[in-house]
Design an enzyme around this catalytic site. Structure first.
Site, PDB file in Angstrom:
ATOM      1  N   TYR A   1      -2.949 -19.638   6.956  1.00  0.00           N
ATOM      2  CA  TYR A   1      -2.109 -20.814   7.554  1.00  0.00           C
ATOM      3  C   TYR A   1      -2.345 -20.647   9.167  1.00  0.00           C
ATOM      4  O   TYR A   1      -2.067 -19.592   9.873  1.00  0.00           O
ATOM      5  CB  TYR A   1      -0.791 -21.014   6.865  1.00  0.00           C
TER       6      TYR A   1
ATOM      7  N   SER B   1       1.240  -4.802   4.306  1.00  0.00           N
ATOM      8  CA  SER B   1       2.657  -4.971   4.336  1.00  0.00           C
ATOM      9  C   SER B   1       3.507  -4.266   5.224  1.00  0.00           C
ATOM     10  O   SER B   1       4.624  -4.548   5.832  1.00  0.00           O
ATOM     11  CB  SER B   1       3.191  -4.806   2.820  1.00  0.00           C
TER      12      SER B   1
ATOM     13  N   VAL C   1       1.012 -19.469  11.374  1.00  0.00           N
ATOM     14  CA  VAL C   1       1.806 -17.976  11.162  1.00  0.00           C
ATOM     15  C   VAL C   1       0.923 -17.022  11.950  1.00  0.00           C
ATOM     16  O   VAL C   1      -0.039 -17.358  12.359  1.00  0.00           O
ATOM     17  CB  VAL C   1       1.763 -17.548   9.783  1.00  0.00           C
TER      18      VAL C   1
ATOM     19  N   ASP D   1      20.960   2.943   7.258  1.00  0.00           N
ATOM     20  CA  ASP D   1      20.176   2.835   8.474  1.00  0.00           C
ATOM     21  C   ASP D   1      19.967   1.183   8.746  1.00  0.00           C
ATOM     22  O   ASP D   1      19.290   0.968   9.826  1.00  0.00           O
ATOM     23  CB  ASP D   1      18.469   3.325   8.248  1.00  0.00           C
TER      24      ASP D   1
ATOM     25  N   GLN E   1       0.835  -1.057  -0.115  1.00  0.00           N
ATOM     26  CA  GLN E   1      -0.006  -0.225  -0.142  1.00  0.00           C
ATOM     27  C   GLN E   1       0.649   1.283  -0.005  1.00  0.00           C
ATOM     28  O   GLN E   1       1.543   1.614  -0.880  1.00  0.00           O
ATOM     29  CB  GLN E   1      -0.682   0.057   1.284  1.00  0.00           C
TER      30      GLN E   1
ATOM     31  N   VAL F   1      15.056   7.078  10.198  1.00  0.00           N
ATOM     32  CA  VAL F   1      14.038   6.657  10.993  1.00  0.00           C
ATOM     33  C   VAL F   1      14.654   5.484  11.824  1.00  0.00           C
ATOM     34  O   VAL F   1      15.755   5.185  11.672  1.00  0.00           O
ATOM     35  CB  VAL F   1      12.880   5.982  10.052  1.00  0.00           C
TER      36      VAL F   1
ATOM     37  N   ASN G   1      -4.750  -6.981   1.156  1.00  0.00           N
ATOM     38  CA  ASN G   1      -5.264  -5.585   1.229  1.00  0.00           C
ATOM     39  C   ASN G   1      -6.580  -5.437   0.422  1.00  0.00           C
ATOM     40  O   ASN G   1      -7.082  -4.639  -0.145  1.00  0.00           O
ATOM     41  CB  ASN G   1      -4.276  -4.804   0.262  1.00  0.00           C
TER      42      ASN G   1
ATOM     43  N   ASP H   1      11.066 -11.148   0.618  1.00  0.00           N
ATOM     44  CA  ASP H   1      10.516  -9.959  -0.166  1.00  0.00           C
ATOM     45  C   ASP H   1      11.305  -9.614  -1.353  1.00  0.00           C
ATOM     46  O   ASP H   1      11.872 -10.541  -2.121  1.00  0.00           O
ATOM     47  CB  ASP H   1      10.583  -8.679   0.833  1.00  0.00           C
TER      48      ASP H   1
END
Length: 425
Positions: free
Chosen positions: A286, A359, A289, A148, A106, A186, A273, A139
């Protein structure tokens, strides 16, 4: 140091089904990669690499991946004539179609603030309070040079030769998990935690279940040696919890994750989403998880009333795009909520970005799992016990901590879970 960041809203609707057991292709199934299959051997096969090589030579196959840990088997393109022969091979347990998969997408980031991650004992301001629990980011890869992030290794199961991020999604996820607390950019929930970039999606944010299983297989094989305790999967698609029990259900993705969980890795995954019931999304459905829904928060504080920023959601409510489960459904036993709207984090090229989605909610929880293990509060617990503890800790917070849509303030029969809490570790 905070910067004005470009806003990007990326909502990727996934159309992936993964519940194939017969070995025959279905032209009507969504997301199917024509002619490509995942062949899973029986557990009795001692040397899956040798068997995969034998089958490849015998049938003239080019193997895409060979699996040895989360599953025993291989992925390859199989002509119809060969498919029937391999299906009949007594060494084969089952065959699954290969399917497409996409990222679900998103400076104290508001999300870290909202779950009180800034109150954990790891905050130092100079980078010295790093969390020493490794997290695998399954990913699009991670920006390997981002100042960072503490990227210590990885695996490429996608295109190209590197596990570096060519999309940005994986780097964003990684920053929410573990951006350093060094006064620059951040800060993540588990600052400085060692990160493994497991690239299973390409530069467009897409991949296949065979590439995802390759990543899960690598995590499983290396978890003990590398100290990987947590795996973040901000990806998914259409599907459901397979019938049967255990780790031999005939659903290759489920069985790979199930066996990786048995190896001691806690999997934290995005709910999706679509604004729909997560029972139709995998791996979110599942049982093994911890599934994460998304909450809209614009100021890092409870109570609501903050003005919207990059989206028109209402402060301190369930995000309008977030999937959910239903009250009393078994999926409610592994569901938790986290901030997922207008989340600022690291981005490819050494930069930063603000995006939304489950996400973005998921890595808040992955970072919290790493914190819990590092603090000793989750030390020695199994993944299922860690999931139960995080959910219990979230449920124990006062009602004022929550949001409209949590179990204390339900929206009809929808269940988004309690807002996770990182401040106690």
């Amino acid at each position: 140091m905070f910067k004005r960041l470009t806003t990007l809203i990326l909502l990727v609707a996934l159309a992936v089904s993964f519940n194939f057991k017969s070995g025959a292709a279905s032209s009507s199934a969504k997301g199917v990669v024509p002619g490509r299959y995942i062949v899973v051997f029986k557990d009795s096969i001692a040397n899956p690499t040798q068997v995969a090589d034998e089958m490849a030579r015998s049938h003239g196959l080019g193997l895409s991946y060979v699996y040895t840990s989360a599953l025993k088997g291989f992925a390859a393109t199989l002509p119809e004539a060969v498919l029937s022969k391999i299906k009949a091979d007594p060494r084969v347990a089952y065959i699954s179609e290969d399917r497409e998969v996409w990222a679900i997408a998103q400076t104290l980031p508001t999300g870290v603030d909202r779950i009180e991650g800034d109150n954990s004992s790891t905050r130092s301001g100079d980078g010295s309070g790093s969390v020493n629990v490794a997290v695998a980011i399954i990913d699009t890869g991670i920006d390997l040079k981002h100042p960072d992030l503490n990227v210590v290794g990885g695996k490429n199961c996608s295109t190209g030769k590197s596990y570096a991020d060519g999309n940005g999604h994986g780097t964003h996820v990684a920053g929410t998990v573990a951006a350093r607390d060094d006064g620059v950019g951040v800060v993540g929930v588990a600052p400085g935690a060692p990160l493994y970039a497991v690239r299973v999606l390409n530069n467009a944010g897409s991949g296949t279940w065979s590439s995802v299983i390759c990543g899960v297989d690598w995590v499983t094989a290396n978890a003990a040696k590398l100290g990987i305790k947590v795996a973040n999967m901000s990806l998914g698609g259409a599907g459901s919890e397979p019938s049967g029990s255990g780790c031999s259900t005939g659903d290759a993705l489920h069985d790979a994750i199930c066996r990786s969980v048995q190896a001691g890795v806690t999997y934290v995954v995005a709910a999706g989403n679509d604004g729909a019931d997560l029972k139709d999304s995998v791996p979110a459905a599942y049982d093994e998880v911890l599934t994460v829904t998304a909450v809209a928060d614009f100021n890092g504080q409870p109570g609501g009333g903050a003005a919207a920023t990059c989206r028109s959601d209402v402060d301190d409510t369930a995000a309008d795009f977030s999937n959910f489960t239903t009250i009393g459904h078994p999926d409610a036993n592994h569901t938790i909520a986290a901030p997922g709207v207008c989340i600022t984090s690291t981005w490819k090229g050494g930069g930063y970005n603000t995006i939304s989605g489950t996400s973005m909610a998921t890595p808040h929880v992955s970072g919290t799992v790493a914190l819990c293990i590092a603090s000793g509060a989750c030390a020695g617990l199994t993944p299922s016990q860690i999931i139960a503890k995080l959910r219990a800790d979230a449920a124990s917070r006062p009602a004022s901590y929550g949001f409209v849509g949590d179990p204390n303030s339900p929206l009809g029969n929808r269940y988004y879970g309690f807002l996770e809490y990182a401040g106690g570790y």
